[in-house]
Write a protein that holds these residues in place. Structure first.
Motif, PDB file in Angstrom:
ATOM      1  N   GLY A 110      91.637  14.496  40.626  1.00  0.00           N
ATOM      2  CA  GLY A 110      90.662  14.890  41.646  1.00  0.00           C
ATOM      3  C   GLY A 110      89.749  16.026  41.218  1.00  0.00           C
ATOM      4  O   GLY A 110      88.560  16.040  41.560  1.00  0.00           O
ATOM      5  N   SER A 111      90.268  16.972  40.468  1.00  0.00           N
ATOM      6  CA  SER A 111      89.456  18.102  40.013  1.00  0.00           C
ATOM      7  C   SER A 111      88.272  17.600  39.182  1.00  0.00           C
ATOM      8  O   SER A 111      87.189  18.186  39.197  1.00  0.00           O
ATOM      9  CB  SER A 111      90.286  19.053  39.144  1.00  0.00           C
ATOM     10  OG  SER A 111      91.445  19.430  39.833  1.00  0.00           O
ATOM     11  N   MET A 144      85.666  16.255  41.501  1.00  0.00           N
ATOM     12  CA  MET A 144      84.908  17.403  42.022  1.00  0.00           C
ATOM     13  C   MET A 144      83.866  17.829  40.987  1.00  0.00           C
ATOM     14  O   MET A 144      82.678  17.963  41.267  1.00  0.00           O
ATOM     15  CB  MET A 144      85.878  18.574  42.312  1.00  0.00           C
ATOM     16  CG  MET A 144      85.198  19.827  42.839  1.00  0.00           C
ATOM     17  SD  MET A 144      86.309  21.277  42.966  1.00  0.00           S
ATOM     18  CE  MET A 144      87.172  21.015  44.481  1.00  0.00           C
ATOM     19  N   PHE A 161      90.481  24.989  48.194  1.00  0.00           N
ATOM     20  CA  PHE A 161      89.621  24.084  47.433  1.00  0.00           C
ATOM     21  C   PHE A 161      88.133  24.370  47.587  1.00  0.00           C
ATOM     22  O   PHE A 161      87.356  24.084  46.676  1.00  0.00           O
ATOM     23  CB  PHE A 161      90.016  22.629  47.712  1.00  0.00           C
ATOM     24  CG  PHE A 161      91.389  22.343  47.152  1.00  0.00           C
ATOM     25  CD1 PHE A 161      91.559  22.126  45.805  1.00  0.00           C
ATOM     26  CD2 PHE A 161      92.519  22.391  47.967  1.00  0.00           C
ATOM     27  CE1 PHE A 161      92.825  21.928  45.262  1.00  0.00           C
ATOM     28  CE2 PHE A 161      93.790  22.196  47.444  1.00  0.00           C
ATOM     29  CZ  PHE A 161      93.940  21.962  46.084  1.00  0.00           C
ATOM     30  N   ALA A 179      89.338  17.500  54.180  1.00  0.00           N
ATOM     31  CA  ALA A 179      90.751  17.710  54.510  1.00  0.00           C
ATOM     32  C   ALA A 179      91.287  18.806  53.592  1.00  0.00           C
ATOM     33  O   ALA A 179      91.538  18.553  52.410  1.00  0.00           O
ATOM     34  CB  ALA A 179      91.531  16.425  54.327  1.00  0.00           C
ATOM     35  N   THR A 239      93.749  20.684  51.918  1.00  0.00           N
ATOM     36  CA  THR A 239      95.164  20.476  51.617  1.00  0.00           C
ATOM     37  C   THR A 239      95.947  21.785  51.643  1.00  0.00           C
ATOM     38  O   THR A 239      97.161  21.777  51.826  1.00  0.00           O
ATOM     39  CB  THR A 239      95.300  19.830  50.216  1.00  0.00           C
ATOM     40  OG1 THR A 239      94.189  18.980  49.993  1.00  0.00           O
ATOM     41  CG2 THR A 239      96.573  19.049  50.101  1.00  0.00           C
ATOM     42  N   ASP A 272      84.514  16.614  49.663  1.00  0.00           N
ATOM     43  CA  ASP A 272      85.824  16.452  49.022  1.00  0.00           C
ATOM     44  C   ASP A 272      86.697  15.645  49.974  1.00  0.00           C
ATOM     45  O   ASP A 272      86.982  16.077  51.088  1.00  0.00           O
ATOM     46  CB  ASP A 272      86.443  17.842  48.766  1.00  0.00           C
ATOM     47  CG  ASP A 272      87.838  17.773  48.163  1.00  0.00           C
ATOM     48  OD1 ASP A 272      88.651  16.943  48.613  1.00  0.00           O
ATOM     49  OD2 ASP A 272      88.138  18.584  47.255  1.00  0.00           O
ATOM     50  N   VAL A 277      89.722  14.268  48.812  1.00  0.00           N
ATOM     51  CA  VAL A 277      90.936  14.038  48.006  1.00  0.00           C
ATOM     52  C   VAL A 277      92.122  13.717  48.910  1.00  0.00           C
ATOM     53  O   VAL A 277      92.859  12.761  48.675  1.00  0.00           O
ATOM     54  CB  VAL A 277      91.221  15.251  47.084  1.00  0.00           C
ATOM     55  CG1 VAL A 277      92.584  15.112  46.421  1.00  0.00           C
ATOM     56  CG2 VAL A 277      90.137  15.373  46.011  1.00  0.00           C
ATOM     57  N   THR A 278      92.286  14.509  49.973  1.00  0.00           N
ATOM     58  CA  THR A 278      93.443  14.282  50.842  1.00  0.00           C
ATOM     59  C   THR A 278      93.099  13.388  52.027  1.00  0.00           C
ATOM     60  O   THR A 278      93.982  12.820  52.654  1.00  0.00           O
ATOM     61  CB  THR A 278      94.026  15.644  51.283  1.00  0.00           C
ATOM     62  OG1 THR A 278      94.679  16.223  50.151  1.00  0.00           O
ATOM     63  CG2 THR A 278      95.034  15.534  52.407  1.00  0.00           C
ATOM     64  N   GLN A 305      96.433  10.269  44.238  1.00  0.00           N
ATOM     65  CA  GLN A 305      97.843  10.647  44.403  1.00  0.00           C
ATOM     66  C   GLN A 305      98.217  11.081  45.807  1.00  0.00           C
ATOM     67  O   GLN A 305      99.303  11.606  46.025  1.00  0.00           O
ATOM     68  CB  GLN A 305      98.168  11.780  43.427  1.00  0.00           C
ATOM     69  CG  GLN A 305      97.672  13.174  43.818  1.00  0.00           C
ATOM     70  CD  GLN A 305      96.229  13.426  43.442  1.00  0.00           C
ATOM     71  OE1 GLN A 305      95.438  12.513  43.339  1.00  0.00           O
ATOM     72  NE2 GLN A 305      95.869  14.686  43.243  1.00  0.00           N
ATOM     73  N   LYS A 306      97.330  10.874  46.757  1.00  0.00           N
ATOM     74  CA  LYS A 306      97.650  11.326  48.126  1.00  0.00           C
ATOM     75  C   LYS A 306      97.841  10.090  49.015  1.00  0.00           C
ATOM     76  O   LYS A 306      98.828   9.407  48.863  1.00  0.00           O
ATOM     77  CB  LYS A 306      96.534  12.224  48.653  1.00  0.00           C
ATOM     78  CG  LYS A 306      96.099  13.295  47.662  1.00  0.00           C
ATOM     79  CD  LYS A 306      96.734  14.610  47.907  1.00  0.00           C
ATOM     80  CE  LYS A 306      96.105  15.655  47.002  1.00  0.00           C
ATOM     81  NZ  LYS A 306      96.846  16.890  46.962  1.00  0.00           N
TER      82      LYS A 306
HETATM   83  C1  PLP Z   1      91.277  19.029  48.678  1.00  0.00           C
HETATM   84  C2  PLP Z   1      91.575  18.891  47.212  1.00  0.00           C
HETATM   85  N1  PLP Z   1      90.569  18.903  46.320  1.00  0.00           N
HETATM   86  C3  PLP Z   1      90.793  18.783  45.007  1.00  0.00           C
HETATM   87  C4  PLP Z   1      92.070  18.651  44.501  1.00  0.00           C
HETATM   88  C5  PLP Z   1      92.291  18.529  43.022  1.00  0.00           C
HETATM   89  O1  PLP Z   1      92.888  17.305  42.720  1.00  0.00           O
HETATM   90  P1  PLP Z   1      93.795  17.135  41.399  1.00  0.00           P
HETATM   91  O2  PLP Z   1      94.971  18.024  41.577  1.00  0.00           O
HETATM   92  O3  PLP Z   1      94.122  15.672  41.404  1.00  0.00           O
HETATM   93  O4  PLP Z   1      92.966  17.531  40.240  1.00  0.00           O
HETATM   94  C6  PLP Z   1      93.150  18.645  45.379  1.00  0.00           C
HETATM   95  C7  PLP Z   1      94.526  18.539  44.891  1.00  0.00           C
HETATM   96  O5  PLP Z   1      95.481  18.703  45.589  1.00  0.00           O
HETATM   97  C8  PLP Z   1      92.887  18.766  46.775  1.00  0.00           C
HETATM   98  O6  PLP Z   1      93.891  18.755  47.644  1.00  0.00           O
END
Ligand code: PLP
Length: 394
Positions: free
Chosen positions: A70-71, A74, A96, A145, A147, A172, A174-175, A197-198
């Motif tokens: 996810g990073s 981003m 985040f 969301a 996290t 974003d 991701v969650t 992965q969420k």
């Molecule tokens: C809201 C949010 N953005 C970005 C990320 C980064 O994702 P990753 O850990 O898969 O790089 C996360 C990871 O938990 C997240 O929760």
């Protein structure tokens, strides 16, 4: 020393991610590896794109999984859309949003921060005021969301405000993706990224992204080269684009893409609306049980994420001891607090495949036992009844 094969223990992952991976996805990962330009593999990539479009609820052609977590999704959005000298309004209500600021600054942009209390949704009024004060801003970025706290922000309203001020919106998800509504086209989201992965219950390491025409044009009109070769979308799309001919860009994570394909098929089979409803029901059941135990939620009810339940750690309770016993005696992982919330909260995930009544009951029973053994001030014998009452009515 002889190093032998690694066999991980079987855990139940109820933290902030990774979440439990569906057995169907694990089976898909073990299928034979193909070459990344194999005539059988390429149509599967098209299916991954189509499945991602269906999951993001978008017709955006530029929709694909970045070959990294996810990073990197981003970073893909920021390095492609932010040029040196750009002003980006970043709404921060947790960890985040802080990373978004880092990204803007590393792209040579100026980040105007709109701060909200951790544990609250992003305040649309504050965004409106920041955009009035910074007419030079061209992009708004926020986390739908968060996290780190379990707060859900109103993406549709925030994107609407961004557009009213002539800005593109980076979101974003991701969650959020798969757990709560994410309507890319209906809400007019310009650039969005997520993680596998969420709530998609796939293995970590891929990041679905999608850009609309306006965002694509901003990338095409750049005056400077994207400073990251790997994440430069104009190059990546030579491989992922819909063209008849695909050019080698990098060796795709073939088996991980089989996993994502299967995870998205699972989502499609259930249906997005049904998946969102399931996340909500299991959240309500867990909430009833946690509150019956005497635990307090961090986020106000209206802003709570169903897939990430953040509760305050009761005074005098040893955070690490509780999580340690859950892991050793129950094989159960729950999340610790992150950043400013470290040591103050637990984050209990009910994501994707892991959002089910069995996990709700298991987690409540395990917490009640462990907290009781550590002499924490919790009510005994009521949590499961409270959760069961919700599940019976669902
Ligand atoms: C809201 C949010 N953005 C970005 C990320 C980064 O994702 P990753 O850990 O898969 O790089 C996360 C990871 O938990 C997240 O929760």
């Amino acid at each position: 020393m002889t190093i032998r094969s690694f066999h991980p223990p079987q855990r139940i992952l109820m933290g902030p991610g990774p979440s439990d991976v569906s057995p169907r996805v694990l089976a898909a990962l073990a299928r034979p590896t193909l070459g990344h330009l194999d005539p059988v593999f390429v149509p599967m990539m098209d299916e991954v794109k189509a499945l991602l479009q269906a999951t993001f609820l978008t017709a955006n052609d530029l929709t694909m999984p970045v070959s990294a977590p996810g990073s990197a999704g981003m970073e893909t959005c920021f390095v492609n859309l932010v040029e040196p000298g750009d002003t980006v309004v970043v709404c921060q209500n947790g960890v985040f949003g802080g990373r978004m600021k880092e990204n803007v600054e590393r792209c040579g942009g100026t980040a105007v921060m709109v701060q909200d209390e951790w544990g609250r949704a992003v305040d649309p009024q504050k965004l409106e005021e920041a955009l009035k004060a910074h007419p030079e801003a061209t992009i708004v970025a926020f986390v739908q969301a968060e996290t780190s706290t379990g707060a859900l922000s109103d993406a549709q309203t925030l994107v609407g405000i961004a557009h009213a001020h002539g800005c593109l919106a980076i979101v974003d998800a991701v969650t959020s993706l798969g757990g709560v509504p994410v309507r890319v086209d209906e809400w007019g989201i310009d650039a969005i990224y997520s993680g596998t992965q969420k709530c998609l219950s796939c293995t970590p390491g891929l990041s679905p992204v999608s850009l609309n025409t306006a965002a694509r044009e901003k990338v095409t009109d750049r005056k400077s080269k994207v400073q990251s070769w790997f994440l430069d979308l104009s190059l990546v799309m030579g491989y992922w684009g819909g063209a008849t001919k695909r050019a080698y860009h990098h060796t795709a994570p073939i088996n991980a893409l089989y996993g994502l394909h299967e995870a998205l098929v699972v989502v499609q089979e259930e249906g997005l609306e049904a998946a969102w409803a399931r996340h909500r029901t299991n959240h309500l059941a867990l909430r009833a049980g946690l509150e019956a135990l005497g635990l307090r939620f961090v986020v106000a009810e209206a802003d709570r994420l169903p897939q990430l339940n953040a509760v305050s750690i009761p005074d005098g309770v040893d955070d690490a001891a509780v999580r340690g016993l859950l892991l050793s005696d129950y094989g159960l992982e729950i999340g610790a607090g992150l950043g400013a919330m470290a040591g103050k909260i637990w984050r209990i995930g009910l994501m994707g495949h892991g959002s089910n009544p069995r996990n709700v009951r298991y987690c409540l029973a395990a917490l009640e036992d462990v907290l009781g053994r550590l002499k924490a001030p919790v009510a005994r014998g009521v949590a499961l009844d409270a959760a069961n009452a919700v599940l019976a009515g669902a």
